[in-house]
Enzyme design. Structure first.
Site, PDB file in Angstrom:
ATOM      1  N   LYS A  22       0.790  -1.051  -0.162  1.00 53.66           N
ATOM      2  CA  LYS A  22      -0.018  -0.182  -0.084  1.00 53.66           C
ATOM      3  C   LYS A  22       1.004   1.319  -0.009  1.00 53.66           C
ATOM      4  O   LYS A  22       0.814   2.176  -0.850  1.00 53.66           O
ATOM      5  CB  LYS A  22      -0.808  -0.053   1.167  1.00 53.66           C
ATOM      6  N   ASN A  23       1.846   1.331   1.062  1.00 61.52           N
ATOM      7  CA  ASN A  23       2.546   2.663   1.050  1.00 61.52           C
ATOM      8  C   ASN A  23       3.670   2.796  -0.120  1.00 61.52           C
ATOM      9  O   ASN A  23       3.934   4.044  -0.317  1.00 61.52           O
ATOM     10  CB  ASN A  23       3.361   2.550   2.378  1.00 61.52           C
ATOM     11  N   ARG A  93      -2.952  10.130   4.371  1.00 65.29           N
ATOM     12  CA  ARG A  93      -1.724  10.663   4.567  1.00 65.29           C
ATOM     13  C   ARG A  93      -0.965  10.986   3.189  1.00 65.29           C
ATOM     14  O   ARG A  93      -0.330  12.048   3.007  1.00 65.29           O
ATOM     15  CB  ARG A  93      -0.604   9.467   5.450  1.00 65.29           C
ATOM     16  N   CYS A 117      -3.718   7.889   9.948  1.00 64.98           N
ATOM     17  CA  CYS A 117      -4.044   7.415  11.230  1.00 64.98           C
ATOM     18  C   CYS A 117      -3.763   8.302  12.405  1.00 64.98           C
ATOM     19  O   CYS A 117      -2.623   8.870  12.197  1.00 64.98           O
ATOM     20  CB  CYS A 117      -3.333   5.996  11.310  1.00 64.98           C
ATOM     21  N   ARG A 122       1.859  14.468  13.667  1.00 65.13           N
ATOM     22  CA  ARG A 122       2.297  13.905  12.462  1.00 65.13           C
ATOM     23  C   ARG A 122       2.872  15.286  11.547  1.00 65.13           C
ATOM     24  O   ARG A 122       2.303  15.668  10.716  1.00 65.13           O
ATOM     25  CB  ARG A 122       1.680  13.040  11.660  1.00 65.13           C
ATOM     26  N   PRO A 123       4.025  15.943  11.889  1.00 61.92           N
ATOM     27  CA  PRO A 123       4.349  17.221  11.455  1.00 61.92           C
ATOM     28  C   PRO A 123       4.756  17.147   9.798  1.00 61.92           C
ATOM     29  O   PRO A 123       5.330  15.894   9.598  1.00 61.92           O
ATOM     30  CB  PRO A 123       5.501  17.731  12.307  1.00 61.92           C
ATOM     31  N   ASP A 125       7.057  19.215   8.677  1.00 68.55           N
ATOM     32  CA  ASP A 125       8.079  20.357   8.763  1.00 68.55           C
ATOM     33  C   ASP A 125       9.167  20.157   7.756  1.00 68.55           C
ATOM     34  O   ASP A 125       9.737  21.014   6.861  1.00 68.55           O
ATOM     35  CB  ASP A 125       8.579  20.904  10.018  1.00 68.55           C
ATOM     36  N   ASP A 305       4.801  -0.100  12.190  1.00 71.26           N
ATOM     37  CA  ASP A 305       3.603  -0.605  11.612  1.00 71.26           C
ATOM     38  C   ASP A 305       3.577  -2.097  11.946  1.00 71.26           C
ATOM     39  O   ASP A 305       2.375  -2.571  11.758  1.00 71.26           O
ATOM     40  CB  ASP A 305       3.559  -0.451   9.989  1.00 71.26           C
TER      41      ASP A 305
END
Ligand code: EPZ
Length: 430
Positions: A22-23, A93, A117, A122-123, A125, A305
């Site tokens: 998936k990712n 995301r 999620c 979850r920055p 920057d 994960d």
């Protein structure tokens, strides 16, 4: 709202086919808009996050032709707007990968701030730092990230933290920048390498992906390609731990065993037997499980994960185990659910101290996020009696046919849409 209803207590036995990652697929789909030529992507998992991204791409004018469940043909020559914002894209995301992809190609992008999620802050920057280093002007307004540049120029960029998302985003923008970009302290995850291979197959010049220094020489444009996504390391790892927790014997097929090394090593410490061949890994769990300690780390360390799945399994081992989560600060929410099933786990900050118990007992629990949801299903499969897992929407974000694949291994699990369905399952399974 759908639920999984599970009658636990049976060892999982058999073979299961692992789908595309998936990712990796999310990054590759976003990158496919970087050429006007036609791109074919194979081994795509049919999961909710992928389908949301495809829909968002279609809404900005990308032509999406789903050849079959796992193959898509994409043509981005007709993009009409560089503003990506819809109700659903805000929840995933990977929407932010369209920033790097569109900025690289059109030197402008405007994308809704990413969701994903809820596993801690979850920055973004490092993404912004990278785009700015390449010469873009980046600001956040109206809930969107807006990035634009007259031109992008290659730079030497040091990442302050190892981040998969920012490494991928900067790699995409830099692939079409002028000159040479060097990303130091880059993420080394298999999906970073898969994206680099995909971009290179479209004519990009990226070297060093899979190490912590990635060198990118910008090219003027990218061209058509046909590409197959790598197998999903986390889906495979989830079934491997399901085998361990249920004292089963499961072979995961269509995997790259190298990507599973940290998972395999922990299963051996737990007392499982693990056999590897070219593209298969077999996990046999026959005796009692031993305790161990684990800390999540960037690749090649143990993946965050997989943290809920190993914790769920260790809670059934003999002795005391310690699990330290070093990537996301809020990834132990499922522990309260496991407690309802009899687990004995104490969370202090980013550490879980686990005193193993002999068994879980079925309970009504709810999935707080994708991987934790999968871990709770593992708990249900190992438990005595009936478990109902609510909010399986999260699990469906990242696991294709999870219940059907588990049934193929002998599990008693069904999707239920109502209390009536749950009752029916209870009667059927005794
Ligand atoms: C990706 O998230 C995955 N998501 C996550 O998988 C995975 O848990 C994570 O990588 C780590 O492997 C996708 O690929 C869509 P990061 P991402 O940037 O890219 C900090 C799943 O279940 N950070 O590698 O968001 C951050 O806070 C999901 O499939 C910054 O400080 O993760 C974290 O501590 C959940 N600044 C660390 O870096 C930034 O700009 C790693 O995050 C970016 C990140």
């Amino acid at each position: 709202m759908e639920q999984y209803v599970i009658k636990g207590g049976n060892p999982l036995v058999g073979e299961v086919e692992i789908g595309g990652a998936k990712n990796a697929a999310l990054a590759i789909l976003a990158a496919s808009v970087m050429t006007d030529e036609t791109v074919t992507i194979e081994n795509l998992p049919d999961v909710r996050d992928i389908n949301v991204l495809l829909q968002a791409m279609e809404e900005i004018g990308v032509k999406i032709d789903r050849k079959d469940r796992h193959t898509v043909v994409i043509n981005a020559s007709g993009i009409q707007t560089l503003l990506v914002e819809n109700e659903y894209i805000k929840k995933i995301r990977a929407s932010y990968y369209l920033l790097g992809a569109l900025l690289g190609k059109y030197k402008k992008a405007e994308v809704a701030l990413p969701g994903g999620c809820n596993i801690g802050s979850r920055p973004i920057d490092q993404h912004i730092k990278g785009f700015r280093a390449l010469g873009a002007n980046v600001r956040i307004a109206h809930g969107r990230v807006i990035a634009e540049a007259n031109k992008l120029s290659g730079r030497h960029i040091y990442m302050d933290v190892v981040t998969v998302g920012a490494t991928i985003n900067i790699m995409m923008a830099a692939a079409l920048a002028e000159g040479r970009t060097i990303i130091e302290n880059a993420a080394k995850e298999p999906h970073v390498v898969d994206l680099a291979n995909f971009l290179n197959s479209m004519g990009a010049n990226i070297k060093g992906a899979g190490t912590d220094v990635i060198r990118i020489r910008g090219v003027e444009k990218l061209h058509k390609t046909e590409y197959s996504v790598i197998p999903d390391q986390i889906e495979a790892g989830t079934f491997m731990f399901a085998a361990a927790a249920t004292r089963g014997d499961v072979t995961v097929r269509n995997v790259i065993p190298k990507h599973l090394e940290s998972i395999t090593a922990k299963l051996i410490e737990l007392g499982c037997e693990v056999e590897e061949s070219d593209d298969e890994v077999r996990v046999v769990s026959s005796g009692p499980l031993s305790h161990t300690h684990v800390k999540t780390l960037a690749y090649p360390g143990f993946p965050t994960d997989m943290q809920p799945q190993i914790t769920t399994t260790l809670a059934l081992s003999e002795g005391t185990s310690i699990v330290t989560e070093s990537i996301f600060e809020n990834r132990f929410k499922y522990v309260d659910e496991l407690a309802k099933m009899g687990a004995n786990i104490k969370v202090e900050g980013n550490t879980a101290i686990i005193d193993g118990v002999l068994k879980y007992t079925g309970a009504r629990i709810s999935a707080p996020d994708l991987r934790a949801g999968a871990a709770l299903v593992i708990a249900g499969l190992a438990a005595e009696g009936i478990t109902v897992v609510d909010d399986i929407y999260y699990i469906e974000r990242g696991y294709e046919d999870f219940d059907a694949k588990l049934r193929g291994l002998g599990a008693q699990i069904e999707k239920a849409e109502s209390e009536k369905d749950i009752k029916k399952f209870q009667l059927k399974t005794g």
